[in-house]
Design a protein around this motif. Sequence first.
Motif, short mmCIF file in Angstrom:
data_model
loop_
_atom_site.label_atom_id
_atom_site.label_comp_id
_atom_site.label_asym_id
_atom_site.label_seq_id
_atom_site.Cartn_x
_atom_site.Cartn_y
_atom_site.Cartn_z
N UNK A 120 -9.29 4.67 -6.30
CA UNK A 120 -9.32 3.31 -5.75
C UNK A 120 -7.88 2.80 -5.58
N UNK A 121 -7.68 1.91 -4.59
CA UNK A 121 -6.34 1.36 -4.35
C UNK A 121 -5.76 0.69 -5.60
N UNK A 122 -6.62 0.02 -6.39
CA UNK A 122 -6.13 -0.67 -7.59
C UNK A 122 -5.60 0.33 -8.62
N UNK A 123 -6.26 1.47 -8.75
CA UNK A 123 -5.78 2.51 -9.65
C UNK A 123 -4.45 3.07 -9.16
N UNK A 124 -4.37 3.29 -7.86
CA UNK A 124 -3.11 3.78 -7.28
C UNK A 124 -1.99 2.77 -7.53
N UNK A 125 -2.31 1.47 -7.43
CA UNK A 125 -1.29 0.44 -7.62
C UNK A 125 -0.76 0.46 -9.06
N UNK A 126 -1.65 0.62 -10.04
CA UNK A 126 -1.18 0.65 -11.42
C UNK A 126 -0.39 1.91 -11.73
N UNK A 168 0.81 -1.22 0.00
CA UNK A 168 0.00 0.00 0.00
C UNK A 168 0.84 1.28 0.00
N UNK A 169 2.16 1.16 -0.12
CA UNK A 169 3.02 2.34 -0.17
C UNK A 169 3.05 2.88 -1.60
N UNK A 170 2.02 3.63 -1.96
CA UNK A 170 1.85 4.02 -3.35
C UNK A 170 2.68 5.24 -3.75
N UNK A 171 3.50 5.73 -2.84
CA UNK A 171 4.33 6.89 -3.19
C UNK A 171 5.81 6.55 -3.09
N UNK A 172 6.12 5.27 -3.21
CA UNK A 172 7.48 4.78 -3.10
C UNK A 172 8.35 5.28 -4.27
N UNK A 173 7.73 5.47 -5.43
CA UNK A 173 8.48 5.87 -6.63
C UNK A 173 8.03 7.25 -7.09
N UNK A 174 8.96 8.08 -7.55
CA UNK A 174 8.61 9.45 -7.92
C UNK A 174 7.80 9.53 -9.21
N UNK A 175 7.06 10.61 -9.36
CA UNK A 175 6.33 10.86 -10.61
C UNK A 175 7.36 11.10 -11.72
N UNK A 176 7.22 10.42 -12.85
CA UNK A 176 8.22 10.55 -13.93
C UNK A 176 8.27 11.97 -14.49
N UNK A 177 9.46 12.40 -14.84
CA UNK A 177 9.63 13.70 -15.48
C UNK A 177 9.08 13.65 -16.90
N UNK A 178 8.60 14.77 -17.43
CA UNK A 178 8.12 14.78 -18.82
C UNK A 178 9.25 14.45 -19.78
N UNK A 179 8.89 13.88 -20.93
CA UNK A 179 9.87 13.58 -21.98
C UNK A 179 9.96 14.75 -22.94
N UNK A 180 11.15 14.96 -23.49
CA UNK A 180 11.34 16.07 -24.44
C UNK A 180 10.85 15.72 -25.83
N UNK A 236 -0.65 -6.01 -7.13
CA UNK A 236 -2.00 -5.66 -7.54
C UNK A 236 -3.01 -6.49 -6.74
N UNK A 237 -3.86 -5.82 -5.99
CA UNK A 237 -4.83 -6.52 -5.16
C UNK A 237 -6.05 -7.00 -5.95
N UNK A 238 -6.81 -7.85 -5.33
CA UNK A 238 -8.05 -8.36 -5.93
C UNK A 238 -9.18 -7.39 -5.60
#
Length: 275
Positions: free
Chosen positions: A255-261, A4-16, A232-234
Motif C-alpha cells: 500500500x502507498x502508506x506502507x511505502x511512505x513509512x 509518491x516518489x518512494x525511491x528518493x532515498x536509498x535503502x540503508x546499509x546494514x549496521x555492523x 503520509x497520506x490519509x
Amino acid sequence: MSTTNYHRFPVPAPLEGTGPARIISMCNQKGGVGKTTTTINLGASLAQYGRRVLCVDFDPQGALSAGLGISAHDEPTIYELLVGAVKDPHEVIQHSEVEGLDVIPANIDLSAAEVHLVTEVAREQILASVLRKVRNEYDVIIVDCQPSLGLLTVNALTASHGVIIPLECEFFALRGVALLVETIEKVQDRLNPSLELDGILPTMFDGRTLHSREVLDRVYDAFGDKVFETVIGKTVKFPDASVAGVPIVEFAPHHNAAEAYRQLARELVARGAVA
C-alpha cells in the motif's frame, strides 16, 4: 514536492553492531495527528531495515501497545519503571511480532504518573534514567508521547536526542506547532541542550482537496528544510491495521502508506537522524 516518489532515498546499509540508540520523541500536543501510527510504522520499517528498535508507549491511552498487539493489563508497564516499583526495564520490555521491534507498554495507570513525579528529585529526567539502562541494546528508541505538554512530555524531550512532529494537513493543526516549538526550545535551554528538531512530518494529506494542498504549502513556507520530504497520506488502511494489531508495513506492505513509512525510515537514515 512529490508525495509518491518512494525511491528518493536509498535503502540503508546494514549496521555492523548494535547501539547506542538515538532516542526520538514523537510529539504534538494535538491529538489525532498520527503520532502513534507513525511510531508503530516508522519503528517497524526501521526494524525491517535491520535496526534494533524499542518503542516506548508514553500515553495513558495505550494505543501504541494495542496497535502492536501488546498486552498492557496484567504485565508491568512504563508506569512501574517511572515510579520505581520495577527497577529493571528488561522486566517490562515485550517483543512484538515484528522481528527486531520491542515495546515498553503503557496503560491508564500512566495518567497518575505526573502527580507522583511532581515531588521527585530531578523529576524531568526520570525517563532518561530508565532508558539509559537499555540504550546500548538498541539502534533507535522512539517515544510515543501523549497529546499534552505536561511533565511526561517534558520527560520524553529531556531523554531524547531528537523530536519528530507529526502535523496533520489541516489548518487548525498549524496553530499549535508554534507553542510546541517554544516548549522544545525551553527544554533545549534548561534541560537538554543536545535536543534537535529532526523534522516536521505532514500526515493525513489528501491531495484531492485544495485545503490539504494549501496547508502543506504553508508548512513548507513556515518550516522550510525542517519539513520531511515524505508525506503520509490519509487512508482507511490505518484503522484496519490497528484493529489487527499489526503495522501497516506488514498488514498491507504494498500500500502507498506502507511505502511512505519505509521512505520516512530511509529519509531519517539519509538525514543522519538514525544510524
